[in-house]
Design a protein around this motif. Sequence first.
Motif, PDB file in Angstrom:
ATOM      1  N   MET A   1       0.840  -1.170   0.000  1.00 33.00           N
ATOM      2  CA  MET A   1       0.000   0.000   0.000  1.00 33.00           C
ATOM      3  C   MET A   1       0.894   1.246   0.000  1.00 33.00           C
ATOM      4  SD  MET A   1      -2.983   1.064   2.668  1.00 33.00           S
ATOM      5  CE  MET A   1      -4.101  -0.254   2.335  1.00 33.00           C
ATOM      6  N   ALA A   2       0.621   2.172  -0.893  1.00 35.73           N
ATOM      7  CA  ALA A   2       1.421   3.385  -1.004  1.00 35.73           C
ATOM      8  C   ALA A   2       1.068   4.366   0.098  1.00 35.73           C
ATOM      9  CB  ALA A   2       1.184   4.026  -2.361  1.00 35.73           C
ATOM     10  N   LYS A   3       2.070   5.098   0.543  1.00 38.01           N
ATOM     11  CA  LYS A   3       1.840   6.112   1.569  1.00 38.01           C
ATOM     12  C   LYS A   3       1.389   7.414   0.917  1.00 38.01           C
ATOM     13  CE  LYS A   3       5.096   4.442   4.976  1.00 38.01           C
ATOM     14  NZ  LYS A   3       6.203   4.783   5.841  1.00 38.01           N
ATOM     15  N   ARG A   4       0.499   8.102   1.589  1.00 36.72           N
ATOM     16  CA  ARG A   4       0.047   9.401   1.101  1.00 36.72           C
ATOM     17  C   ARG A   4       1.044  10.473   1.495  1.00 36.72           C
ATOM     18  NH1 ARG A   4      -6.184  10.002   2.929  1.00 36.72           N
ATOM     19  NH2 ARG A   4      -6.940   8.050   2.100  1.00 36.72           N
ATOM     20  N   LYS A   5       1.190  11.453   0.616  1.00 40.15           N
ATOM     21  CA  LYS A   5       2.024  12.596   0.946  1.00 40.15           C
ATOM     22  C   LYS A   5       1.182  13.534   1.807  1.00 40.15           C
ATOM     23  CE  LYS A   5       4.260  16.629  -0.763  1.00 40.15           C
ATOM     24  NZ  LYS A   5       3.600  17.811  -1.236  1.00 40.15           N
ATOM     25  N   ARG A   6       1.634  13.802   2.990  1.00 37.14           N
ATOM     26  CA  ARG A   6       0.879  14.655   3.903  1.00 37.14           C
ATOM     27  C   ARG A   6       1.351  16.092   3.754  1.00 37.14           C
ATOM     28  NH1 ARG A   6      -1.044  13.577   9.954  1.00 37.14           N
ATOM     29  NH2 ARG A   6      -2.581  15.210   9.862  1.00 37.14           N
ATOM     30  N   SER A   7       0.436  16.993   3.430  1.00 38.52           N
ATOM     31  CA  SER A   7       0.798  18.396   3.263  1.00 38.52           C
ATOM     32  C   SER A   7       0.971  19.058   4.628  1.00 38.52           C
ATOM     33  CB  SER A   7      -0.268  19.129   2.455  1.00 38.52           C
ATOM     34  OG  SER A   7      -1.506  19.058   3.102  1.00 38.52           O
ATOM     35  N   THR A   8       1.754  20.105   4.646  1.00 38.48           N
ATOM     36  CA  THR A   8       1.984  20.815   5.891  1.00 38.48           C
ATOM     37  C   THR A   8       0.754  21.644   6.242  1.00 38.48           C
ATOM     38  OG1 THR A   8       2.932  22.752   4.801  1.00 38.48           O
ATOM     39  CG2 THR A   8       4.450  20.986   5.413  1.00 38.48           C
ATOM     40  N   THR A   9       0.704  22.077   7.473  1.00 39.96           N
ATOM     41  CA  THR A   9      -0.424  22.874   7.935  1.00 39.96           C
ATOM     42  C   THR A   9      -0.542  24.158   7.124  1.00 39.96           C
ATOM     43  OG1 THR A   9      -0.120  22.003  10.147  1.00 39.96           O
ATOM     44  CG2 THR A   9      -1.441  23.978   9.954  1.00 39.96           C
ATOM     45  N   LYS A  10       0.581  24.788   6.854  1.00 37.50           N
ATOM     46  CA  LYS A  10       0.572  26.040   6.091  1.00 37.50           C
ATOM     47  C   LYS A  10      -0.011  25.823   4.693  1.00 37.50           C
ATOM     48  CE  LYS A  10       3.572  29.784   4.645  1.00 37.50           C
ATOM     49  NZ  LYS A  10       4.935  30.299   4.581  1.00 37.50           N
ATOM     50  N   GLU A  11       0.371  24.715   4.039  1.00 36.12           N
ATOM     51  CA  GLU A  11      -0.155  24.417   2.707  1.00 36.12           C
ATOM     52  C   GLU A  11      -1.654  24.155   2.745  1.00 36.12           C
ATOM     53  OE1 GLU A  11       2.197  21.048   1.681  1.00 36.12           O
ATOM     54  OE2 GLU A  11       3.802  22.260   0.812  1.00 36.12           O
ATOM     55  N   ARG A  12      -2.113  23.437   3.784  1.00 39.76           N
ATOM     56  CA  ARG A  12      -3.552  23.156   3.910  1.00 39.76           C
ATOM     57  C   ARG A  12      -4.349  24.436   4.118  1.00 39.76           C
ATOM     58  NH1 ARG A  12      -3.861  18.894   8.412  1.00 39.76           N
ATOM     59  NH2 ARG A  12      -1.625  18.825   8.312  1.00 39.76           N
ATOM     60  N   ILE A  13      -3.841  25.319   4.977  1.00 40.01           N
ATOM     61  CA  ILE A  13      -4.543  26.581   5.245  1.00 40.01           C
ATOM     62  C   ILE A  13      -4.599  27.433   3.989  1.00 40.01           C
ATOM     63  CG2 ILE A  13      -4.406  28.763   6.510  1.00 40.01           C
ATOM     64  CD1 ILE A  13      -3.356  27.116   8.901  1.00 40.01           C
ATOM     65  N   GLU A  14      -3.493  27.509   3.247  1.00 44.93           N
ATOM     66  CA  GLU A  14      -3.474  28.285   2.001  1.00 44.93           C
ATOM     67  C   GLU A  14      -4.474  27.724   0.993  1.00 44.93           C
ATOM     68  OE1 GLU A  14       0.595  28.222   0.782  1.00 44.93           O
ATOM     69  OE2 GLU A  14       1.189  29.730   2.267  1.00 44.93           O
ATOM     70  N   LYS A  15      -4.599  26.403   0.942  1.00 42.30           N
ATOM     71  CA  LYS A  15      -5.553  25.761   0.031  1.00 42.30           C
ATOM     72  C   LYS A  15      -6.990  26.116   0.410  1.00 42.30           C
ATOM     73  CE  LYS A  15      -7.241  21.304  -1.473  1.00 42.30           C
ATOM     74  NZ  LYS A  15      -7.501  19.973  -1.000  1.00 42.30           N
ATOM     75  N   LEU A  16      -7.306  26.078   1.709  1.00 39.45           N
ATOM     76  CA  LEU A  16      -8.660  26.408   2.164  1.00 39.45           C
ATOM     77  C   LEU A  16      -9.001  27.860   1.876  1.00 39.45           C
ATOM     78  CD1 LEU A  16      -8.742  24.527   5.591  1.00 39.45           C
ATOM     79  CD2 LEU A  16      -9.784  23.827   3.434  1.00 39.45           C
ATOM     80  N   ILE A  17      -8.038  28.750   2.074  1.00 36.81           N
ATOM     81  CA  ILE A  17      -8.272  30.168   1.787  1.00 36.81           C
ATOM     82  C   ILE A  17      -8.502  30.369   0.299  1.00 36.81           C
ATOM     83  CG2 ILE A  17      -7.175  32.444   1.777  1.00 36.81           C
ATOM     84  CD1 ILE A  17      -5.834  31.631   4.443  1.00 36.81           C
ATOM     85  N   LYS A  18      -7.726  29.672  -0.523  1.00 38.60           N
ATOM     86  CA  LYS A  18      -7.871  29.783  -1.976  1.00 38.60           C
ATOM     87  C   LYS A  18      -9.240  29.290  -2.433  1.00 38.60           C
ATOM     88  CE  LYS A  18      -4.112  29.112  -4.372  1.00 38.60           C
ATOM     89  NZ  LYS A  18      -2.989  28.468  -5.096  1.00 38.60           N
ATOM     90  N   GLU A  19      -9.790  28.276  -1.732  1.00 41.26           N
ATOM     91  CA  GLU A  19     -11.126  27.751  -2.041  1.00 41.26           C
ATOM     92  C   GLU A  19     -12.228  28.708  -1.600  1.00 41.26           C
ATOM     93  OE1 GLU A  19     -11.588  23.956  -0.201  1.00 41.26           O
ATOM     94  OE2 GLU A  19     -10.094  22.993  -1.485  1.00 41.26           O
ATOM     95  N   GLY A  20     -11.892  29.691  -0.755  1.00 44.42           N
ATOM     96  CA  GLY A  20     -12.882  30.651  -0.281  1.00 44.42           C
ATOM     97  C   GLY A  20     -13.557  30.239   1.007  1.00 44.42           C
ATOM     98  N   ARG A  21     -12.935  29.328   1.760  1.00 45.37           N
ATOM     99  CA  ARG A  21     -13.523  28.858   3.014  1.00 45.37           C
ATOM    100  C   ARG A  21     -13.553  29.982   4.055  1.00 45.37           C
ATOM    101  NH1 ARG A  21     -13.291  23.145   4.028  1.00 45.37           N
ATOM    102  NH2 ARG A  21     -13.230  22.117   2.036  1.00 45.37           N
ATOM    103  N   GLY A  22     -14.627  30.030   4.837  1.00 40.82           N
ATOM    104  CA  GLY A  22     -14.777  31.016   5.891  1.00 40.82           C
ATOM    105  C   GLY A  22     -15.153  32.389   5.378  1.00 40.82           C
ATOM    106  N   GLN A  23     -15.559  32.470   4.129  1.00 36.92           N
ATOM    107  CA  GLN A  23     -15.887  33.756   3.526  1.00 36.92           C
ATOM    108  C   GLN A  23     -17.285  33.720   2.930  1.00 36.92           C
ATOM    109  OE1 GLN A  23     -12.851  34.730   0.690  1.00 36.92           O
ATOM    110  NE2 GLN A  23     -11.224  34.069   2.054  1.00 36.92           N
TER     111      GLN A  23
END
Length: 58
Positions: A1-23
């Motif tokens: 089974m392949a391991k998933r690449k886990r993104s850093t917290t900063k990358e996840r937050i930037e992705k959510l902001i880019k999606e328009g979350r919390g707005q």
Amino acid sequence: MAKRKRSTTKERIEKLIKEGRGQGIGECYLPWIFIQDVSSLGRSTRLKGIKTNRQHNP
């Protein structure tokens, strides 16, 4: 089974902001987290708001 690449917290937050979350206002508001973002052992429901006519995540 392949391991998933886990993104850093900063990358996840930037992705959510880019999606328009919390707005947005009223029906156009996107919550910061959705039910799908959190693991669960039980069932989850998604209710539609009476005033805002948008999906609420309890």
